[in-house]
Design an enzyme around this catalytic site. Structure first.
Site, short mmCIF file in Angstrom:
data_model
loop_
_atom_site.label_atom_id
_atom_site.label_comp_id
_atom_site.label_asym_id
_atom_site.label_seq_id
_atom_site.Cartn_x
_atom_site.Cartn_y
_atom_site.Cartn_z
N HIS A 58 0.79 -1.24 0.00
CA HIS A 58 0.00 0.00 0.00
C HIS A 58 0.83 1.29 0.00
CE1 HIS A 58 -3.64 -2.27 0.50
NE2 HIS A 58 -3.32 -2.73 1.68
N ASP B 11 -4.60 -12.55 4.42
CA ASP B 11 -5.77 -11.97 5.09
C ASP B 11 -7.06 -12.29 4.33
OD1 ASP B 11 -4.95 -10.35 3.04
OD2 ASP B 11 -4.72 -8.55 4.25
N HIS C 221 -6.65 -7.28 0.29
CA HIS C 221 -6.75 -5.86 -0.06
C HIS C 221 -6.16 -5.60 -1.44
CE1 HIS C 221 -6.63 -5.94 4.43
NE2 HIS C 221 -7.53 -4.99 4.31
ZN LIG Z 1 -4.20 -7.06 3.14
#
Ligand SMILES: [Zn+2]
Length: 375
Positions: A133, A257, A170
């Site tokens: 990120h 995740d 994500h």
């Molecule tokens: Zn993640």
């Protein structure tokens, strides 16, 4: 097959703070499970330590002003407007040594990429990396320095054509951003839909810009997407694009995740579903740089990345976890002491809801992205 795992015990020195979901213990637990399975002394597999990345290496992606801020806050200096760089209470806390931690994560991934680029190994694994990120001028989503981008830049500098596949729950937004207009780097991210989960991006319509149109690929998924739904959607999108692109090197972000017990996300994969995707991905390039990523139920992190390291070495593991880890795994809440997960039922209605969403997204990729590749 020659492989390398990049690992350091130095991680024990760093701490995001007691309330933060990114627990450094996850790395130590992963290493101990690998060790208990005999995977830290495989013939043909090296173990190397990361070297901290230099400022020069880090500023190949990050702006010098942000690097100065990271160094200052890490040393305890007061920086007004630290929040402007994504730093402060919350996701990206300021803690002593955060710059050194970021250097180590970046250095490990650069080292992994360099060993593959030099032909010293065919496959490298740096499971402390995958901090996808971080942006050029700010921290985001627990990530300060984007080691995945730096690894890809290391490979690009040597002229390799790179495909990046990110299976974290994500969206891999920082990596997509870095190569958004670059047709020499294909980025593919599968993740929970951005209107339900951080960072809020990763829709099919984000396809790249300029000469890079078609080289950013996103497959968003519905909460409760399980192994079966994931595998069908993955198969419909990822293999055709990788086959057509024919990368020299595959860079993988292996966040776990996506697991059904992860406390921060809502996908519903199992460890075995995750490992099937990893095994499948290895078919598409002769050289692989695998990185870690998210994963906040640490029993899953240890099992998934131990399994991934076995897959990278074409090794198979007995499913019962080694005795040496039983007590720790139980204390951390793992009920069934096996590498794979027991079956879990999903409500038919929930499954259909996930399936329908995945089908729509796959169709959108087929209609909007595939024609750009002559598919
Ligand atoms: Zn993640």
């Amino acid at each position: 097959m020659r492989t390398v795992v990049v690992h350091s015990d130095d991680w024990r020195r760093f701490d995001y703070g007691p309330e933060h979901p990114l627990r450094m213990e996850r790395l130590g637990l992963t290493w101990r499970l690998m060790d208990a399975y005999g995977l830290t002394a495989l013939p043909g597999a090296k173990v190397v330590s990361p070297e901290p990345a230099s400022v020069e290496a880090i500023t190949r992606f990050h702006v010098p002003e942000y690097v100065d801020v990271l160094r200052a806050v890490s040393a305890g200096d007061w920086v007004p407007h630290a929040a402007r760089y994504g730093l402060g209470p919350g996701d990206n806390p300021i803690f002593p040594g955060l710059w050194e931690a970021a250097q180590l994560a970046a250095g490990g991934s650069i080292r992994a990429a360099a060993l593959v680029a030099d032909g010293e190994v065919d496959r490298a694994f740096h499971f402390a990396g995958g901090l996808h990120h971080a942006m050029p001028d700010r921290a985001s989503g627990f990530c300060y320095v984007n080691d995945a981008v730096l690894a890809i830049l290391t490979l690009r500098k040597r002229g390799f054509k790179v495909a990046y596949v990110d299976i974290d729950a994500h969206h891999g937004d920082g990596v997509q951003f870095a190569f958004y207009d670059d047709p020499a780097v294909l980025t593919i991210s599968t993740h929970e839909r951005g209107d339900r989960l951080f960072p809020g991006t990763g829709f099919v319509e984000e396809m790249g810009e300029g000469p890079g149109v078609g080289y950013s690929v996103n497959l968003p998924l519905q909460p409760f997407t399980d192994d079966a739904v994931y595998e069908r959607a993955f198969e419909a999108v990822v293999p055709p694009l990788l086959t057509r692109f024919a990368p020299d090197v595959l860079v993988l972000q292996l966040g776990i995740d996506s697991h059904r017990t992860d406390p921060l996300t809502h996908l519903a994969l199992s460890v075995q579903g995750f490992l099937r995707a990893v095994r499948r991905l290895l078919e598409f390039a002769p050289r692989v740089v695998a990185l870690g990523g998210g994963g906040y139920d640490i029993v899953n992190v240890a099992r998934a990345w131990t399994g991934a390291w076995a897959v990278l070495n074409d090794a198979t593991l007995p499913d019962p976890l080694p005795q040496a880890l039983h007590r720790d795994m139980q204390a951390l809440g793992l009920e069934t002491l096996t590498l794979s997960d027991p079956p879990a039922a999903i409500e038919p209605e929930t499954r259909r809801w996930a399936e329908e969403y995945a089908t729509r997204q796959v169709r959108a990729v087929h209609e909007q992205v595939f024609p750009l590749h002559g598919l």
